[in-house]
Motif scaffolding. Sequence first.
Motif, PDB file in Angstrom:
ATOM      1  N   ASN A  14       6.181   9.923  -4.592  1.00 31.24           N
ATOM      2  CA  ASN A  14       5.220   9.003  -5.195  1.00 31.24           C
ATOM      3  C   ASN A  14       4.851   9.409  -6.618  1.00 31.24           C
ATOM      4  OD1 ASN A  14       3.817  11.314  -4.112  1.00 31.24           O
ATOM      5  ND2 ASN A  14       1.901  10.270  -4.675  1.00 31.24           N
ATOM      6  N   VAL A  15       5.464  10.519  -7.086  1.00 32.03           N
ATOM      7  CA  VAL A  15       5.142  11.015  -8.417  1.00 32.03           C
ATOM      8  C   VAL A  15       6.330  10.768  -9.348  1.00 32.03           C
ATOM      9  CG1 VAL A  15       4.551  13.033  -9.818  1.00 32.03           C
ATOM     10  CG2 VAL A  15       3.613  12.768  -7.488  1.00 32.03           C
ATOM     11  N   CYS A  16       6.015  10.134 -10.456  1.00 34.01           N
ATOM     12  CA  CYS A  16       7.028   9.895 -11.475  1.00 34.01           C
ATOM     13  C   CYS A  16       6.735  10.797 -12.684  1.00 34.01           C
ATOM     14  CB  CYS A  16       7.029   8.434 -11.902  1.00 34.01           C
ATOM     15  SG  CYS A  16       7.420   7.274 -10.566  1.00 34.01           S
ATOM     16  N   VAL A  17       7.791  11.409 -13.221  1.00 33.89           N
ATOM     17  CA  VAL A  17       7.619  12.286 -14.389  1.00 33.89           C
ATOM     18  C   VAL A  17       8.403  11.711 -15.566  1.00 33.89           C
ATOM     19  CG1 VAL A  17       7.223  14.371 -13.023  1.00 33.89           C
ATOM     20  CG2 VAL A  17       9.553  13.724 -13.652  1.00 33.89           C
ATOM     21  N   LYS A  32       0.848  -1.184   0.000  1.00 36.68           N
ATOM     22  CA  LYS A  32       0.000   0.000   0.000  1.00 36.68           C
ATOM     23  C   LYS A  32       0.889   1.241   0.000  1.00 36.68           C
ATOM     24  CE  LYS A  32      -2.234   0.527   3.774  1.00 36.68           C
ATOM     25  NZ  LYS A  32      -3.217   0.361   4.873  1.00 36.68           N
ATOM     26  N   CYS A  33       0.625   2.148  -0.948  1.00 35.10           N
ATOM     27  CA  CYS A  33       1.351   3.409  -1.026  1.00 35.10           C
ATOM     28  C   CYS A  33       0.355   4.543  -0.849  1.00 35.10           C
ATOM     29  CB  CYS A  33       2.072   3.551  -2.378  1.00 35.10           C
ATOM     30  SG  CYS A  33       3.474   2.438  -2.581  1.00 35.10           S
ATOM     31  N   GLU A  34       0.638   5.411   0.095  1.00 33.95           N
ATOM     32  CA  GLU A  34      -0.233   6.566   0.333  1.00 33.95           C
ATOM     33  C   GLU A  34       0.632   7.821   0.429  1.00 33.95           C
ATOM     34  OE1 GLU A  34      -2.401   5.633   3.880  1.00 33.95           O
ATOM     35  OE2 GLU A  34      -3.732   4.219   2.862  1.00 33.95           O
ATOM     36  N   PRO A  35       0.407   8.812  -0.462  1.00 37.72           N
ATOM     37  CA  PRO A  35      -0.573   8.783  -1.574  1.00 37.72           C
ATOM     38  C   PRO A  35      -0.180   7.773  -2.650  1.00 37.72           C
ATOM     39  CG  PRO A  35       0.647  10.863  -1.486  1.00 37.72           C
ATOM     40  CD  PRO A  35       1.173  10.051  -0.389  1.00 37.72           C
ATOM     41  N   ALA A  36      -1.133   7.519  -3.538  1.00 36.95           N
ATOM     42  CA  ALA A  36      -0.937   6.520  -4.587  1.00 36.95           C
ATOM     43  C   ALA A  36       0.149   6.960  -5.555  1.00 36.95           C
ATOM     44  CB  ALA A  36      -2.246   6.289  -5.325  1.00 36.95           C
ATOM     45  N   CYS A  37       0.770   5.948  -6.159  1.00 37.24           N
ATOM     46  CA  CYS A  37       1.831   6.202  -7.122  1.00 37.24           C
ATOM     47  C   CYS A  37       1.247   6.836  -8.395  1.00 37.24           C
ATOM     48  CB  CYS A  37       2.553   4.914  -7.486  1.00 37.24           C
ATOM     49  SG  CYS A  37       3.379   4.131  -6.095  1.00 37.24           S
ATOM     50  N   VAL A  38       1.955   7.859  -8.901  1.00 36.61           N
ATOM     51  CA  VAL A  38       1.562   8.502 -10.158  1.00 36.61           C
ATOM     52  C   VAL A  38       2.586   8.094 -11.217  1.00 36.61           C
ATOM     53  CG1 VAL A  38       1.140  10.680 -11.345  1.00 36.61           C
ATOM     54  CG2 VAL A  38       0.549  10.439  -8.909  1.00 36.61           C
ATOM     55  N   HIS A  39       2.118   7.446 -12.283  1.00 42.24           N
ATOM     56  CA  HIS A  39       2.981   6.917 -13.341  1.00 42.24           C
ATOM     57  C   HIS A  39       3.987   5.905 -12.763  1.00 42.24           C
ATOM     58  CE1 HIS A  39       1.274   9.846 -16.005  1.00 42.24           C
ATOM     59  NE2 HIS A  39       1.828  10.889 -15.356  1.00 42.24           N
ATOM     60  N   GLY A  40       3.492   5.098 -11.840  1.00 46.47           N
ATOM     61  CA  GLY A  40       4.365   4.081 -11.272  1.00 46.47           C
ATOM     62  C   GLY A  40       3.538   3.002 -10.566  1.00 46.47           C
ATOM     63  N   VAL A  41       4.255   2.040 -10.018  1.00 52.00           N
ATOM     64  CA  VAL A  41       3.616   0.909  -9.336  1.00 52.00           C
ATOM     65  C   VAL A  41       4.158   0.817  -7.911  1.00 52.00           C
ATOM     66  CG1 VAL A  41       3.279  -1.588  -9.325  1.00 52.00           C
ATOM     67  CG2 VAL A  41       3.360  -0.355 -11.494  1.00 52.00           C
ATOM     68  N   VAL A  49       5.512  -1.101  -5.136  1.00 48.40           N
ATOM     69  CA  VAL A  49       6.168  -2.402  -5.052  1.00 48.40           C
ATOM     70  C   VAL A  49       6.437  -2.824  -3.615  1.00 48.40           C
ATOM     71  CG1 VAL A  49       7.208  -2.234  -7.339  1.00 48.40           C
ATOM     72  CG2 VAL A  49       8.408  -1.270  -5.368  1.00 48.40           C
ATOM     73  N   ALA A  50       6.316  -1.907  -2.711  1.00 47.06           N
ATOM     74  CA  ALA A  50       6.509  -2.194  -1.291  1.00 47.06           C
ATOM     75  C   ALA A  50       5.761  -1.114  -0.516  1.00 47.06           C
ATOM     76  CB  ALA A  50       7.983  -2.216  -0.934  1.00 47.06           C
ATOM     77  N   PRO A  51       5.477  -1.329   0.746  1.00 45.83           N
ATOM     78  CA  PRO A  51       4.754  -0.301   1.501  1.00 45.83           C
ATOM     79  C   PRO A  51       5.448   1.062   1.415  1.00 45.83           C
ATOM     80  CG  PRO A  51       4.849  -2.324   2.764  1.00 45.83           C
ATOM     81  CD  PRO A  51       5.725  -2.524   1.570  1.00 45.83           C
ATOM     82  N   GLY A  52       4.754   2.040   0.808  1.00 37.92           N
ATOM     83  CA  GLY A  52       5.272   3.396   0.692  1.00 37.92           C
ATOM     84  C   GLY A  52       6.373   3.555  -0.329  1.00 37.92           C
ATOM     85  N   LEU A  53       6.573   2.584  -1.205  1.00 39.44           N
ATOM     86  CA  LEU A  53       7.645   2.656  -2.198  1.00 39.44           C
ATOM     87  C   LEU A  53       7.075   2.470  -3.595  1.00 39.44           C
ATOM     88  CD1 LEU A  53      10.660   2.841  -2.903  1.00 39.44           C
ATOM     89  CD2 LEU A  53      10.770   0.348  -2.617  1.00 39.44           C
ATOM     90  N   CYS A  54       7.254   3.524  -4.416  1.00 40.76           N
ATOM     91  CA  CYS A  54       6.757   3.479  -5.796  1.00 40.76           C
ATOM     92  C   CYS A  54       7.907   3.157  -6.759  1.00 40.76           C
ATOM     93  CB  CYS A  54       6.144   4.827  -6.184  1.00 40.76           C
ATOM     94  SG  CYS A  54       4.622   5.237  -5.270  1.00 40.76           S
ATOM     95  N   HIS A  55       7.596   2.366  -7.756  1.00 42.29           N
ATOM     96  CA  HIS A  55       8.539   2.066  -8.826  1.00 42.29           C
ATOM     97  C   HIS A  55       7.957   2.656 -10.102  1.00 42.29           C
ATOM     98  CE1 HIS A  55      11.609  -0.073 -11.062  1.00 42.29           C
ATOM     99  NE2 HIS A  55      10.658  -0.450 -11.923  1.00 42.29           N
ATOM    100  N   CYS A  56       8.758   3.603 -10.716  1.00 53.63           N
ATOM    101  CA  CYS A  56       8.245   4.336 -11.868  1.00 53.63           C
ATOM    102  C   CYS A  56       8.070   3.421 -13.083  1.00 53.63           C
ATOM    103  CB  CYS A  56       9.210   5.467 -12.226  1.00 53.63           C
ATOM    104  SG  CYS A  56       9.275   6.752 -10.951  1.00 53.63           S
ATOM    105  N   ASP A  57       7.086   3.772 -13.884  1.00 50.84           N
ATOM    106  CA  ASP A  57       6.879   3.067 -15.151  1.00 50.84           C
ATOM    107  C   ASP A  57       8.072   3.338 -16.069  1.00 50.84           C
ATOM    108  OD1 ASP A  57       4.423   2.223 -14.184  1.00 50.84           O
ATOM    109  OD2 ASP A  57       3.319   3.870 -15.140  1.00 50.84           O
ATOM    110  N   GLU A  58       8.203   2.525 -17.113  1.00 50.14           N
ATOM    111  CA  GLU A  58       9.301   2.685 -18.049  1.00 50.14           C
ATOM    112  C   GLU A  58       9.213   4.068 -18.709  1.00 50.14           C
ATOM    113  OE1 GLU A  58      11.320   0.420 -21.890  1.00 50.14           O
ATOM    114  OE2 GLU A  58       9.498  -0.389 -20.968  1.00 50.14           O
ATOM    115  N   GLY A  59      10.357   4.773 -18.728  1.00 50.26           N
ATOM    116  CA  GLY A  59      10.406   6.109 -19.325  1.00 50.26           C
ATOM    117  C   GLY A  59      10.094   7.203 -18.332  1.00 50.26           C
TER     118      GLY A  59
END
Length: 273
Positions: free
Chosen positions: A258-261, A226-235, A237-247
């Motif tokens: 939590n925001v990926c650009v 669970k990531c709070e706030p939710a990941c933007v342009h990402g997934v 992968v662990a509590p509070g840790l976002c992994h950005c989408d490709e690119g």
Amino acid sequence: MFPFKMRNFSLTLLFAVIVGIVGDSGKVWERNSATRNVIGFMNEVIEKPERMNEATGRQKLKSAGNGRACNAGYKLHANGLLCVPVCAKECVNAYCYLPNFCRCLDGYDKKHVNSNVCLPACPDGCSNGHCIAPNTCVCLPGYTPSLLTGQCLPLCKNRCENGYCHKPNRCRCNPGYRKTGNDDKCVPICTHVCINGTCTSPDFCTCKPGYKKDLTDPLNHRCIPKCEPACVHGVCVAPGLCHCDEGYVKDINFVARNVCVHVNLVKQLKANK
């Protein structure tokens, strides 16, 4: 004529005496309407009908001449008035009701019909115990009487977790639970392994801290981070840790990270500096 009159008078007097005796004896035994015969003058036999007293099994005494006799299977009572049945074997918790037949006292039952021994009866049962007196059950070692039913229940030194005590110091698991090797503890069974969670009740997984149920899982056994706030342009992968989408890369301007650009946007921002 005179002797004849005296003889008639004597017979009348004797008959009156006999009737008086029978009348008096009716106070001890029930009076009945059966016919009594007077035969002869000196050696008459007065036969009293042999009525059984249903409560005691006693029998009316049979008089013959100047002697008294009881029927077979009976003996003369100490009071000399009644014939009582005889039982070859001593009646235990019972009384001799008929010849060689014992009737149980109140609160006692026979093991079998012809037994001379009557045992105490506990109508509500006495499992795991001994019925020592009418309606009195004493529990075996390792058992204790229930406060609700009085039945003897097993004792377990330790509390049976998710189970019940079925023998002294022996726990049995409730349905949906199994032993862990510790006789006092039963754990729930989940048909499918809990992912990022713990089986807390039969076929029910509780998510670990930082995880939540995956609503797309039809088996309801998988928990996702669970990531709070939710990941933007990402997934997440662990509590509070976002992994950005490709690119995409993390935007360091957001504390939550939590925001990926898009990488092109990052390049453009750097070029404008």
